[in-house]
Enzyme design. Structure first.
Site, short mmCIF file in Angstrom:
data_model
loop_
_atom_site.label_atom_id
_atom_site.label_comp_id
_atom_site.label_asym_id
_atom_site.label_seq_id
_atom_site.Cartn_x
_atom_site.Cartn_y
_atom_site.Cartn_z
N ARG A 1 40.11 33.96 53.27
CA ARG A 1 39.97 32.94 52.23
C ARG A 1 39.44 31.62 52.78
NH1 ARG A 1 42.41 34.78 47.41
NH2 ARG A 1 44.32 35.99 47.70
N GLU B 1 37.00 31.50 37.28
CA GLU B 1 37.27 32.83 37.83
C GLU B 1 36.60 32.93 39.18
OE1 GLU B 1 38.18 36.04 38.04
OE2 GLU B 1 38.08 37.01 36.07
N ASP B 2 37.19 33.66 40.10
CA ASP B 2 36.51 33.85 41.38
C ASP B 2 35.38 34.87 41.25
OD1 ASP B 2 38.33 35.92 41.06
OD2 ASP B 2 39.09 35.87 43.10
N LYS C 1 44.45 33.41 43.39
CA LYS C 1 44.23 32.32 44.32
C LYS C 1 42.75 32.20 44.62
CE LYS C 1 48.20 34.14 46.75
NZ LYS C 1 48.59 34.79 48.01
N ASP D 1 34.19 41.26 37.97
CA ASP D 1 33.74 42.56 38.48
C ASP D 1 33.74 43.56 37.32
OD1 ASP D 1 33.04 44.44 40.47
OD2 ASP D 1 35.12 44.91 40.89
P1 IMP Z 1 37.95 42.64 37.63
O1 IMP Z 1 39.18 42.61 36.79
O2 IMP Z 1 37.55 44.02 38.04
O3 IMP Z 1 36.78 41.88 36.99
O4 IMP Z 1 38.31 42.03 39.01
C1 IMP Z 1 38.48 40.73 39.22
C2 IMP Z 1 39.29 40.45 40.47
O5 IMP Z 1 39.13 41.45 41.48
C3 IMP Z 1 38.76 39.17 41.00
O6 IMP Z 1 39.47 38.08 40.43
C4 IMP Z 1 38.95 39.35 42.49
O7 IMP Z 1 40.22 38.85 42.89
C5 IMP Z 1 38.92 40.83 42.74
N1 IMP Z 1 37.62 41.26 43.29
C6 IMP Z 1 36.68 42.02 42.70
N2 IMP Z 1 35.62 42.22 43.51
C7 IMP Z 1 35.88 41.52 44.65
C8 IMP Z 1 35.15 41.28 45.88
O8 IMP Z 1 34.01 41.74 46.11
N3 IMP Z 1 35.78 40.50 46.79
C9 IMP Z 1 37.02 39.94 46.59
N4 IMP Z 1 37.71 40.13 45.47
C10 IMP Z 1 37.16 40.91 44.50
MG MG Z 2 41.78 39.06 45.45
#
Ligand code: IMP
Ligand code: MG
Length: 188
Positions: free
Chosen positions: A167, A97-98, A41, A101
């Site tokens: 959010r 993508e939000d 979301k 990370d």
């Molecule tokens: P990844 O798979 O580690 O790249 O993580 C991606 C997901 O983790 C994102 O789509 C976010 O929903 C969540 N995420 C990672 N870091 C943060 C943050 O600092 N705040 C909020 N959500 C995060």
């Molecule tokens: Mg999240």
């Protein structure tokens, strides 16, 4: 609630950057039919603003990814679901993508979308934390790159949540990094 959060990017900064990105994306996809695929979301607010800065003949779809991280076993289970029966074959797809990370979510999603046979697949991220990467993936566009030591903070607002909270904040802010939950951790 707001006093728990330090502002990192203001409403005005976000609006300016989203308009810039909209212009770049519009020029890139001019004359083509664009399918925008938003990751639920976290990218909902970003998507709502960005698509209004892209005056092209575009369609909008949503995708949901559930990542179960079992830290002890080092195992990552990912489930994916399209919320609309998206026909992506032969389409120019822009995935929103939000936050990128570790890159685990994005790389999984890219592999999955490629199976649908899009004509092209590009990625636009609201936030990129390039130093946190475990898998080497790079968005084509990023609204806000966030580097160390800020990348160590947890970002919330403008669609981003911590445990489903924050959010609705109109800005992007930080809270001290929450302690990781024990056992399986759901992120989306
Ligand atoms: P990844 O798979 O580690 O790249 O993580 C991606 C997901 O983790 C994102 O789509 C976010 O929903 C969540 N995420 C990672 N870091 C943060 C943050 O600092 N705040 C909020 N959500 C995060
Ligand atoms: Mg999240």
């Amino acid at each position: 609630m707001r006093d728990e959060v330090s502002v990192l990017f203001t409403e005005e900064q976000i609006a300016r950057r989203v308009a810039e990105l909209g212009g770049e994306i519009t020029r890139e996809f001019a004359g083509r039919k664009l399918s925008v695929l938003g990751l639920m979301k976290g990218s909902l607010v970003f998507m709502a603003d960005l698509i209004r800065k892209i005056p092209l003949d575009l369609t909008v779809h949503l995708v949901r990814v559930t990542t179960q991280r079992e830290q002890a076993a080092g195992r990552v289970l990912t489930e994916i679901a399209f919320s609309t029966p998206a026909q992506l074959e032969g389409k120019d797809v822009l995935l929103l993508e939000d936050i990128v990370d570790t890159g685990i979510t994005l790389s999984y999603l890219l592999a999955h979308i490629h199976e649908h046979g899009p004509a092209s697949l590009r990625v636009c991220a609201l936030v990129d934390k390039p130093e946190s990467r475990k898998i080497d993936v790079h968005p084509d566009w990023t609204a806000f790159p966030v580097h160390e030591p800020m990348a160590d903070r947890f970002l919330v607002g403008y669609g981003l949540d911590w445990m489903e909270r924050f959010r609705g904040l109109p800005f992007i802010g930080t809270i001290p990094r929450p302690r990781r939950a024990e056992g399986p951790l759901a992120v989306s």
